[in-house]
Design a protein around this motif. Structure first.
Motif, PDB file in Angstrom:
ATOM      1  N   GLY A 288       0.797  -1.222   0.000  1.00  0.00           N
ATOM      2  CA  GLY A 288       0.000   0.000   0.000  1.00  0.00           C
ATOM      3  C   GLY A 288       0.827   1.267   0.000  1.00  0.00           C
ATOM      4  N   SER A 289       0.474   2.183   0.892  1.00  0.00           N
ATOM      5  CA  SER A 289       1.079   3.517   0.901  1.00  0.00           C
ATOM      6  C   SER A 289       2.568   3.505   1.213  1.00  0.00           C
ATOM      7  N   GLN A 290       3.071   2.409   1.758  1.00  0.00           N
ATOM      8  CA  GLN A 290       4.503   2.335   2.063  1.00  0.00           C
ATOM      9  C   GLN A 290       5.360   2.524   0.813  1.00  0.00           C
ATOM     10  N   LEU A 291       4.845   2.065  -0.342  1.00  0.00           N
ATOM     11  CA  LEU A 291       5.613   2.192  -1.581  1.00  0.00           C
ATOM     12  C   LEU A 291       5.869   3.645  -1.940  1.00  0.00           C
ATOM     13  N   PHE A 292       4.994   4.559  -1.534  1.00  0.00           N
ATOM     14  CA  PHE A 292       5.084   5.954  -1.933  1.00  0.00           C
ATOM     15  C   PHE A 292       5.867   6.805  -0.926  1.00  0.00           C
ATOM     16  N   ALA A 293       6.349   6.190   0.135  1.00  0.00           N
ATOM     17  CA  ALA A 293       7.157   6.895   1.130  1.00  0.00           C
ATOM     18  C   ALA A 293       8.574   7.103   0.599  1.00  0.00           C
TER      19      ALA A 293
END
Length: 448
Positions: A288-293
């Motif tokens: 999920g959003s971890q990829l965009f960190a």
């Protein structure tokens, strides 16, 4: 009423959403919503709808509308959740749509559910069913090789066969209570790659031509790293990104090709690349959003330092590195550049210019006709050392890359004709800072 919300699933074949409408006894409707924020420029000067990308989408929607006629395809522009809730308030419906691929879409669906909309989801993008890969999702493989070895143990790789198109002849169309239609951005010329035309009709025709008429798959593994040409790769990525073709359709067409002409390393390698796409897809589902960190999946990638001079030069394709500028010009003009070029662009952006890899991923998102959120962000993270890569990042030697993949400077001459007749050695010397060409100085010398 039952409403089908289309996003990047712009086809009729192998589409569970259309089957859900065909099975319904009451009024139905189908809608595509162009998110208003796709055309809003952010602080970095980026948006999400470059001219070639918009042109392809416009073609795909026009084709879908024609294939559906006389059943109408409703077009809306604005904030998706607000529009759907306004429609629901005036004309309650059960919503049918494909599952979220990224956190933004998941947020949309969650807000609709919280507002009392009944939402039914289906799969539109992956090769495998969720229950097939469920054991992998509990402890997702840290590398593509680990994923591939596991899924290749599935019986016959067990990619489900694509379903036939639903019979839509009995659909009862409901009228949309909202103001419909939207304004396309200015697209002067809006050229797309010559192998691409938006829509399911063109995509099906290209797949047949590539596999069975031209038999270009016969050299795929050998030619796939070339930089230019109509048949060096499959050019199926745009159709897959917008789901004008399902990945299962492509997979099973490759199997049919193998039945006619025999399987070899070339046909295997195209399925291999579909598995890479699949890997990124399920990885995004898991992480999920971890990829965009900033640190991506590893938490170890450098943030990069924003240099406005470097960034502006990049956006204007004037880095002073002719080979990189040629790739940027192709990308911005056509919405495409080869996979090999994408890797080299990303490597120079991250490892030479020291810019934030996420800014580069957003730059690609604006221009790529074949933008796929999982594959694009997964590949940028891979190059940056923020994704699934045991080497913690990939830094390419640009001089060595061009010696191998464009020694005759075919691609360079196509996109930088103003350089005239130059040699590879002259280009390399210029990129190292020796200024042998009548061309802008490099931002930095490429010493490798």
């Amino acid at each position: 009423m039952r409403l089908l919300w289309l996003r990047n699933d712009l086809r009729l074949d192998d589409h569970a959403g259309w089957q859900a409408l065909a099975d319904y006894q009451g009024k139905t409707a189908a809608v595509y919503i162009l998110p208003a924020h796709w055309q809003k420029t952010d602080a970095a000067g980026l948006h999400r709808l470059g001219a070639a990308k918009a042109a392809y989408l416009q073609q795909a929607l026009a084709d879908l509308s024609a294939r559906l006629a006389p059943f109408p395809l409703t077009l809306l522009q604005g904030e998706p959740v607000e529009l759907l809730l306004a429609w629901h308030q005036q004309q309650p419906f059960e919503l049918v749509t494909h599952v979220a691929q990224a956190p933004e879409e998941a947020g949309w669906l969650a807000r609709l559910c919280d507002a009392g909309v009944k939402v039914q989801t289906f799969e539109a993008q992956p090769l495998f069913e969720p229950e097939q890969v469920a054991p992998l999702l509990e402890k997702f493989p840290a590398s593509f090789t680990g994923f591939r070895k596991k899924v290749e143990k599935f019986p016959a790789w067990s990619v489900p066969a694509p379903q036939a198109a639903a019979d839509l002849g009995r659909l009862q169309a409901a009228n949309c209570p909202l103001t419909t239609g939207f304004d396309w951005p200015a697209m002067p010329g809006a050229p797309v790659h010559p192998a691409w035309q938006g829509g399911e009709t063109a995509a099906q025709g290209w797949l047949k031509h590539y596999l069975f008429e031209r038999r270009a798959l016969a050299h795929y593994k050998t030619s796939r790293n070339d930089l230019a040409g109509r048949y060096f790769s499959s050019h199926l990525s745009a159709a897959l990104a917008w789901s004008c073709l399902s990945s299962r359709t492509v997979w099973h067409q490759i199997l049919e090709y193998e039945q006619q002409w025999g399987s070899d390393e070339h046909s295997y390698w195209l399925r291999f690349e579909l598995l890479w796409r699949e890997y990124f897809h399920w990885s995004l589902r898991v992480h999920g959003s971890q990829l965009f960190a900033a640190g991506g999946l590893t938490g170890k990638a450098g943030l990069g330092v924003f240099n406005p001079e470097y960034w502006q030069a990049w956006c204007e394709a004037r880095t002073g590195w002719p080979m990189i500028d040629a790739g940027l010009k192709e990308l911005m003009a056509t919405g495409f550049c080869s996979n090999r070029l994408r890797q080299n662009l990303a490597s120079c952006f991250i490892h030479e210019l020291g810019l934030d890899w996420r800014l580069g991923a957003r730059f690609f998102e604006q221009y790529l006709v074949d933008f796929d959120v999982a594959s694009n962000w997964g590949n940028w993270a891979y190059i940056a050392g923020a994704g699934h890569d045991p080497r913690q990042g990939r830094r390419f030697n640009p001089h060595r890359q061009w010696r191998q993949y464009d020694p005759g400077l075919t691609h360079l001459h196509q996109w930088l004709p103003e350089l005239g007749t130059v040699t590879l050695k002259q280009v390399e010397a210029h990129q190292r800072g020796e200024r042998l060409l009548d061309y802008s100085a490099p931002l930095l010398p490429l010493e490798c």
